[in-house]
Enzyme design. Sequence first.
Site, PDB file in Angstrom:
ATOM      1  N   SER A   1       0.834  -1.205   0.000  1.00 34.15           N
ATOM      2  CA  SER A   1       0.000   0.000   0.000  1.00 34.15           C
ATOM      3  C   SER A   1       0.871   1.259   0.000  1.00 34.15           C
ATOM      4  O   SER A   1       1.654   1.484  -0.915  1.00 34.15           O
ATOM      5  CB  SER A   1      -0.959  -0.049   1.199  1.00 34.15           C
ATOM      6  OG  SER A   1      -1.990   0.884   1.065  1.00 34.15           O
TER       7      SER A   1
ATOM      8  N   HIS B   1      -8.170  -4.958  -1.564  1.00 34.31           N
ATOM      9  CA  HIS B   1      -6.878  -4.570  -0.985  1.00 34.31           C
ATOM     10  C   HIS B   1      -6.351  -5.671  -0.061  1.00 34.31           C
ATOM     11  O   HIS B   1      -5.158  -5.810   0.118  1.00 34.31           O
ATOM     12  CB  HIS B   1      -7.076  -3.270  -0.198  1.00 34.31           C
ATOM     13  CG  HIS B   1      -5.817  -2.487   0.047  1.00 34.31           C
ATOM     14  ND1 HIS B   1      -4.917  -2.142  -0.951  1.00 34.31           N
ATOM     15  CD2 HIS B   1      -5.294  -1.955   1.200  1.00 34.31           C
ATOM     16  CE1 HIS B   1      -3.921  -1.439  -0.440  1.00 34.31           C
ATOM     17  NE2 HIS B   1      -4.123  -1.321   0.864  1.00 34.31           N
TER      18      HIS B   1
END
Length: 265
Positions: A126, A239
Site C-alpha cells: 500500500s 486490498h
Amino acid sequence: MKKAKMIEWQRFPSPHPTIRLYVVTYLNDGLKIKGLAALPEGKGPFPGFLYLRGGIKSVGMVRIARIIQFASQGFVVMAPYYRGNQGGEGNEDFAGEDRTDAFAAFEVLKQFPKVDENNIHVFGFSRGGPMALFTAIKFPEIRSVVTWGGVTDMAVTYEEREDLRRMMKRVIGGTPDKYPEEFEWRSPLNYIGELEAPLLCIHGMKDENVSVEHTHRIEKRLKELGKPCETWIYPEYTHYFPPKENRKITYALCEWMKEHGKGAQ
C-alpha cells in the site's frame, strides 16, 4: 545521508519456535526510529527482507504474524515503524522525508547478524509501495522489489480516497492542484526510469483503497522505457486477500525473490 546507526537491539517475545524477534532502535535524521526485526534460527547467512508497511500511525501497523510469515521463508526481516510510531521520534510524512527511515532501515538490515548484505530484497504494501520503490531507486544493489497494492501516483490516491484527503492536505501541505510538486515528489511513477532492480507488482482488481490503476501506470511506464515489470493481477480480490490465498501468494513472491537473489555473493 550518513550511514544509519543501530543504537538498540532488544529481544521481543516470539510466538514462533524458530524465529527470534527484536525491537530495533536506529538513528536517522537525528531521530530515534523504531522497527521490528525477525531472524530465523540457523547458521545463515540468509537473504535480507526489508518490509515497508502501509497506512499511517496505528492504521496499517506492522503485524508480528506477517513478519514471521516472511522470516519463516528463510529471510532476515527488518520492518521499520517509521518516525513518530511505537515510541519513535518525529512525525510521519507519507512517503516524503520519512522515506529516509526506509533508506536507513536498509542500511541497518545490512548490519544484522546472519544476513547476506549482498542479497537484500524490498517489499512494500500500500503506502509502503512508494517507500519500497524509492528505496530500490536509492540503492541499486537491491536484488528485487515487490509491491502489493502499492501506491505509485500520490495525486491518484488523493482523488480516489476522499477519506484520506484531510490527512494528506495536513501532511503534504495542500491539494495536488495547489502543490503539484509535493505530490509528484511522493510519486515513484515519476522516477521509475531510475529503477535497476527487477520489479513485481501484486494487485487485486477490486481494490478500492489503492486502485489497480496504480500498477497499470507503472507497468505501462516501464514498458515504454524498455524495462521489465512483472504483474500478478487478481480479478476477484480487494486490498486485502483471503488468508489462504495470501499465504500462497506470499510463498510465491518469496520464491520469486529468491530466484532474483541467486548468484549473490
